[in-house]
Scaffold this active site. Structure first.
Site, mmCIF file in Angstrom:
data_model
loop_
_atom_site.group_PDB
_atom_site.id
_atom_site.type_symbol
_atom_site.label_atom_id
_atom_site.label_comp_id
_atom_site.label_asym_id
_atom_site.label_seq_id
_atom_site.Cartn_x
_atom_site.Cartn_y
_atom_site.Cartn_z
ATOM 1 N N ILE A 124 56.069 29.358 36.280
ATOM 2 C CA ILE A 124 55.019 30.264 36.763
ATOM 3 C C ILE A 124 55.600 31.293 37.716
ATOM 4 O O ILE A 124 56.336 30.954 38.646
ATOM 5 C CB ILE A 124 53.893 29.472 37.453
ATOM 6 C CG1 ILE A 124 53.177 28.558 36.451
ATOM 7 C CG2 ILE A 124 52.882 30.416 38.101
ATOM 8 C CD1 ILE A 124 52.079 27.714 37.054
ATOM 9 N N GLY A 139 56.892 25.329 34.692
ATOM 10 C CA GLY A 139 55.975 25.668 33.612
ATOM 11 C C GLY A 139 56.643 25.769 32.253
ATOM 12 O O GLY A 139 55.995 25.618 31.214
ATOM 13 N N ASP A 155 56.152 22.484 30.726
ATOM 14 C CA ASP A 155 54.782 22.405 30.210
ATOM 15 C C ASP A 155 54.695 23.031 28.820
ATOM 16 O O ASP A 155 54.043 22.505 27.920
ATOM 17 C CB ASP A 155 53.807 23.146 31.142
ATOM 18 C CG ASP A 155 53.698 22.515 32.520
ATOM 19 O OD1 ASP A 155 53.553 21.288 32.596
ATOM 20 O OD2 ASP A 155 53.746 23.259 33.517
ATOM 21 N N GLU A 206 58.183 21.140 40.082
ATOM 22 C CA GLU A 206 57.056 21.276 41.003
ATOM 23 C C GLU A 206 57.189 20.433 42.265
ATOM 24 O O GLU A 206 56.765 20.847 43.345
ATOM 25 C CB GLU A 206 55.745 20.944 40.273
ATOM 26 C CG GLU A 206 55.277 21.987 39.282
ATOM 27 C CD GLU A 206 55.927 21.874 37.908
ATOM 28 O OE1 GLU A 206 55.465 22.559 36.979
ATOM 29 O OE2 GLU A 206 56.917 21.109 37.766
ATOM 30 N N ASP A 228 50.841 20.306 36.798
ATOM 31 C CA ASP A 228 49.445 20.162 36.380
ATOM 32 C C ASP A 228 49.054 20.967 35.144
ATOM 33 O O ASP A 228 47.878 21.072 34.815
ATOM 34 C CB ASP A 228 48.507 20.543 37.534
ATOM 35 C CG ASP A 228 48.710 21.969 38.044
ATOM 36 O OD1 ASP A 228 49.524 22.703 37.451
ATOM 37 O OD2 ASP A 228 48.061 22.347 39.039
#
Length: 281
Positions: free
Chosen positions: A69, A125, A128, A148, A156
């Protein structure tokens, strides 16, 4: 159409989505999260391709598939909202996280397989993203980091419910608690990567060969495989056996089975119908 974070091309029934911000380490800016699901759904809904390949422009001193991110999203309120004194701050945060999660769930929910080719670092991310894909291939200098924890967060956007399908729980806990890097060799040994290659060129050649092989198969049968494999992951054996029976009862096409067998016997490419287009409300 031009995108800030992506280059998109479609050739020979293969859609290639390429992360295109190497100068920003392919960090995921606000437009990334809006554009990715739009691109994927357009390809899928309009039957523009039979396979999606995701890779990244990794030019630069150190190859980075994605740094995760974009930090600007935190300062702009794109993740957490701007006013932490607002009593609705938590609700705003929750809705934003659901939106980000949906961007990667689009990869899992689309009807066609998604292959990701990882060159260099895959951070936060980025993990993810790759765990929402069907198959993962890496270069020998690739690595993943559930980063993270190093900035005081719990991942998340999708890593935990998906990475546990590929690696033992104890290993996932170690990565999550320590934030350490796992290199490509270990990713392959643990089952996260399907294979690793010495160079980006060798990886992309192998990935595209796999994509062409998938694109040559009956699309509806491939869709069935993807749907049932995902269903089996989340349901019991008994429920999945019933589901595949209902699927084939509804979706099996004898003419495509015959064409597949004839094409194999005649040593030629089969001719199969594309998936039907999807009309969304």
């Amino acid at each position: 159409m031009a995108y800030e974070c992506f280059d998109v091309s479609i050739e020979d029934q293969i859609a290639h989505i390429r992360l295109s911000r190497p100068e920003k380490r392919n960090a995921m800016s606000p437009s990334f999260w809006a554009d990715l699901p739009e691109i994927v759904r357009d390809i899928d809904d309009n039957a523009k391709a039979r396979v999606i390949v995701i890779s990244a422009d990794t030019t630069g001193e150190r190859p980075i598939f994605s740094a995760g991110i974009d930090v600007s999203m935190f300062s702009s309120g794109g993740v957490s909202g701007n006013d932490k004194n607002n009593p609705q701050h938590g609700a705003v945060f929750y809705q934003n996280v659901l939106r980000l999660q949906d961007s990667f769930t689009a990869l899992e929910n689309c009807r066609i397989p998604v292959i990701v080719a990882i060159h260099g670092g895959c951070i936060g991310g980025g993990v993810d993203l790759i765990t929402a894909c069907d198959m993962r291939y890496g270069t020998s200098d690739a690595y993943i980091t559930i980063y993270e924890i190093n900035v005081g967060m719990t991942a998340d956007v999708g890593t935990f419910p998906r990475i546990l399908n590929h690696m033992p729980e104890g290993v996932v806990r170690e990565l999550a608690y320590t934030g350490r890097r796992m290199d490509a060799e270990e990713c392959e040994q643990r089952g996260l990567f399907n294979a690793t290659y010495e160079s980006d060129e060798a990886m992309m050649e192998a990935v595209m060969a796999t994509a062409r092989q998938i694109a040559s198969k009956p699309p509806l049968a491939i869709y069935g495989c993807k749907r049932i494999i995902t269903y089996a992951r989340d349901h019991s054996t008994a429920d999945t056996l019933d589901q595949i029976g209902v699927w084939n009862m509804s979706m099996l096409i004898p003419s495509e089975m015959m064409e597949a067998m004839m094409a194999k016997g005649q040593k030629r490419a089969g001719t199969f119908a594309d998936l039907p287009k999807v009309a969304r409300d």
